[in-house]
Design an enzyme around this catalytic site. Structure first.
Site, mmCIF file in Angstrom:
data_model
loop_
_atom_site.group_PDB
_atom_site.id
_atom_site.type_symbol
_atom_site.label_atom_id
_atom_site.label_comp_id
_atom_site.label_asym_id
_atom_site.label_seq_id
_atom_site.Cartn_x
_atom_site.Cartn_y
_atom_site.Cartn_z
ATOM 1 N N CYS A 110 43.357 -4.382 -5.829
ATOM 2 C CA CYS A 110 42.885 -3.732 -4.595
ATOM 3 C C CYS A 110 42.435 -4.740 -3.540
ATOM 4 O O CYS A 110 42.279 -4.372 -2.374
ATOM 5 C CB CYS A 110 41.752 -2.769 -4.897
ATOM 6 S SG CYS A 110 42.202 -1.531 -6.108
ATOM 7 N N HIS A 254 37.492 -1.956 1.257
ATOM 8 C CA HIS A 254 38.353 -1.231 0.316
ATOM 9 C C HIS A 254 37.765 0.165 0.102
ATOM 10 O O HIS A 254 36.550 0.320 -0.023
ATOM 11 C CB HIS A 254 38.407 -2.007 -1.005
ATOM 12 C CG HIS A 254 39.162 -1.292 -2.070
ATOM 13 N ND1 HIS A 254 40.389 -0.713 -1.844
ATOM 14 C CD2 HIS A 254 38.869 -1.047 -3.375
ATOM 15 C CE1 HIS A 254 40.808 -0.146 -2.952
ATOM 16 N NE2 HIS A 254 39.906 -0.328 -3.901
ATOM 17 N N ASN A 284 41.922 6.356 -2.679
ATOM 18 C CA ASN A 284 42.098 4.931 -2.990
ATOM 19 C C ASN A 284 43.586 4.621 -3.105
ATOM 20 O O ASN A 284 44.254 5.087 -4.031
ATOM 21 C CB ASN A 284 41.361 4.630 -4.307
ATOM 22 C CG ASN A 284 41.464 3.170 -4.727
ATOM 23 O OD1 ASN A 284 42.227 2.397 -4.145
ATOM 24 N ND2 ASN A 284 40.705 2.794 -5.740
HETATM 25 N N1 ACO Z 1 35.702 16.042 -12.688
HETATM 26 C C1 ACO Z 1 34.622 16.498 -13.361
HETATM 27 N N2 ACO Z 1 33.903 15.717 -14.172
HETATM 28 C C2 ACO Z 1 34.304 14.439 -14.320
HETATM 29 C C3 ACO Z 1 35.429 13.912 -13.659
HETATM 30 C C4 ACO Z 1 36.139 14.770 -12.813
HETATM 31 N N3 ACO Z 1 37.221 14.363 -12.117
HETATM 32 N N4 ACO Z 1 35.557 12.616 -13.993
HETATM 33 C C5 ACO Z 1 34.563 12.323 -14.832
HETATM 34 N N5 ACO Z 1 33.798 13.434 -15.047
HETATM 35 C C6 ACO Z 1 32.623 13.574 -15.886
HETATM 36 C C7 ACO Z 1 32.515 12.543 -16.973
HETATM 37 O O1 ACO Z 1 33.274 12.927 -18.099
HETATM 38 C C8 ACO Z 1 31.043 12.536 -17.221
HETATM 39 O O2 ACO Z 1 30.728 13.637 -18.062
HETATM 40 P P1 ACO Z 1 29.637 13.477 -19.232
HETATM 41 O O3 ACO Z 1 28.361 13.142 -18.513
HETATM 42 O O4 ACO Z 1 29.657 14.808 -19.869
HETATM 43 O O5 ACO Z 1 30.125 12.346 -20.091
HETATM 44 C C9 ACO Z 1 30.436 12.816 -15.851
HETATM 45 O O6 ACO Z 1 31.483 13.380 -15.067
HETATM 46 C C10 ACO Z 1 29.886 11.621 -15.147
HETATM 47 O O7 ACO Z 1 30.847 10.574 -15.233
HETATM 48 P P2 ACO Z 1 30.574 9.144 -14.616
HETATM 49 O O8 ACO Z 1 31.693 8.246 -15.021
HETATM 50 O O9 ACO Z 1 29.173 8.736 -14.924
HETATM 51 O O10 ACO Z 1 30.672 9.467 -13.054
HETATM 52 P P3 ACO Z 1 30.386 8.504 -11.865
HETATM 53 O O11 ACO Z 1 29.377 9.104 -10.984
HETATM 54 O O12 ACO Z 1 30.193 7.092 -12.335
HETATM 55 O O13 ACO Z 1 31.767 8.554 -11.062
HETATM 56 C C11 ACO Z 1 33.743 7.245 -10.744
HETATM 57 C C12 ACO Z 1 32.973 8.142 -11.690
HETATM 58 C C13 ACO Z 1 34.077 8.047 -9.473
HETATM 59 C C14 ACO Z 1 35.037 6.824 -11.427
HETATM 60 C C15 ACO Z 1 32.886 5.999 -10.371
HETATM 61 O O14 ACO Z 1 32.376 5.414 -11.537
HETATM 62 C C16 ACO Z 1 33.646 4.967 -9.602
HETATM 63 O O15 ACO Z 1 34.000 5.165 -8.438
HETATM 64 N N6 ACO Z 1 33.877 3.773 -10.183
HETATM 65 C C17 ACO Z 1 34.546 2.695 -9.503
HETATM 66 C C18 ACO Z 1 36.012 2.985 -9.322
HETATM 67 C C19 ACO Z 1 36.641 1.899 -8.511
HETATM 68 O O16 ACO Z 1 36.019 1.345 -7.640
HETATM 69 N N7 ACO Z 1 37.892 1.538 -8.778
HETATM 70 C C20 ACO Z 1 38.443 0.468 -7.975
HETATM 71 C C21 ACO Z 1 39.670 -0.018 -8.390
HETATM 72 S S1 ACO Z 1 40.906 1.180 -8.569
HETATM 73 C C22 ACO Z 1 42.361 0.318 -8.613
HETATM 74 O O17 ACO Z 1 42.381 -0.823 -8.890
HETATM 75 C C23 ACO Z 1 43.614 1.026 -8.228
#
Ligand code: ACO
Length: 327
Positions: A110, A254, A284
């Protein structure tokens, strides 16, 4: 020695996919996706990556008032090329008829566009006259649509810039943490080799048993890396340039998650009003995020000639990069 952006261009596919459409096949909701990522919709392409890259390239050339024959080098950044080989850049070079240009790809996930800008600057310093950087991603071809924690985050699209050499200052800061490689990856499907016993690549230390050919992400680890790496890259690039972050006219980050952008901007005490964000509609698109956001802000008149920009990205590797220059 720096760079001058002669023209920008981008391409976003026609097909708009709203959050609600994911509820048909994974357990999710529009409310969860918006709250956790800031994404409302994304655009997905039903053709090849090179089509998007070529369209963005042609628009950038048009805005620069140049012909494809004026290019000395096409540098594509992508994690989602149509082919393992040849490079995306070679396919685009042939498609747009840039017969005089060398062509190659660069993969810094990215952060690819920021790495690409700096690489382009070095080629310009070495005597090339015009270099095009194209960041183009068809993430839909490597997204695991059975994994709700990643599939809702990604979109397709392409952005491009045409660059020439300039005396204007330019500063960039980069970092790599290969120990974080297993937090965000996509591996090739396995191939049967008749002569040796094929050992599963998944047995590498730390790498999860993810579906081959699709993206795996430990979202929380990447999140923690991002909220530290983004402000660090901006501060380091600004320090090398000789300014404080608050002297920037625009930050073009990004677009992975609105919460990451807000946390980074708040750590820098930088206003959100001067931060270009299109994540709600574009999601993204990996390395294409920054040049798409840049092109949109140039075309709608927010970014003006003479203003100071910082482009900043992070991604698989793990890597980060920030660059400060005048538009
Ligand atoms: N819908 C509903 N619930 C979901 C979903 C969804 N789409 N996805 C995850 N959950 C659930 C999980 O299972 C978890 O449930 P649990 O508590 O029962 O275990 C709960 O939601 C919370 O999950 P978290 O992973 O703690 O959620 P978080 O607030 O951290 O958000 C996210 C997740 C959006 C992925 C975040 O961590 C993030 O943005 N991380 C960075 C991603 C990034 O920057 N990527 C960059 C590179 S991408 C590339 O290279 C192409």
């Amino acid at each position: 020695m720096g760079i001058r952006i002669l023209g920008t261009g981008s391409f976003v596919p026609e097909r708009v996919v709203e959050n609600e459409e994911f509820t048909k096949f994974v357990d999710t909701s529009d409310e969860w996706i918006v709250k956790h990522s800031g994404i409302k919709r994304r655009r997905l392409h039903d053709g090849a990556n090179f089509e998007m890259a070529a369209a963005a390239a042609e628009r950038a050339l048009e805005s620069a008032g140049l012909s494809p024959l004026d290019l000395d080098l096409i540098l594509c950044t992508t994690v989602s090329s149509d082919y393992a080989t040849p490079s995306l850049a070679c396919v685009v070079q042939g498609k747009i008829g840039a017969k005089n240009a060398l062509a190659m790809d660069l993969n810094a996930a990215c952060a690819g566009f920021v790495f690409g800008l700096d690489a382009a600057r070095l080629y310009l310093r070495d005597g090339m006259r015009r270099v095009m950087v194209i960041s183009s991603e068809k993430l839909s071809q490597i997204t695991n649509y059975a994994d709700r924690s990643t599939c809702v985050l990604f979109g397709d699209g392409a952005g491009a810039v045409v660059l020439e050499d300039s005396d204007a200052p330019f500063a960039a800061a980069f970092g790599t943490d290969g120990a974080g490689a297993c937090t965000l990856f996509a591996r090739y499907p396995e191939n049967d080799v008749p002569f040796v016993e094929t050992r599963s690549v998944a047995s590498c230390d730390g790498f999860a048993e993810a579906k081959p050919g699709t993206l795996y992400m430990d979202g929380q680890k990447v999140y923690k890396f991002a909220v530290t790496a983004m402000p660090k890259a901006v501060r380091e690039a600004c320090a090398k340039y000789g300014i404080e972050p608050d002297e920037l006219d625009w930050l073009v980050p990004h677009q992975a998650n609105i919460r990451i952008i807000q946390t980074a901007v708040s750590a820098l005490k930088f206003p959100m009003e001067k931060t270009i964000c299109n994540i709600a509609d574009r999601a993204n698109t990996s390395s294409a995020c920054i040049p798409i956001a840049l092109d949109e802000a140039v075309r709608d008149g927010r970014i003006q000639r003479g203003q100071k920009l910082c482009v900043v990205g992070f991604g698989a590797g793990l890597v980060y990069g920030g660059a400060v220059f005048e538009y």
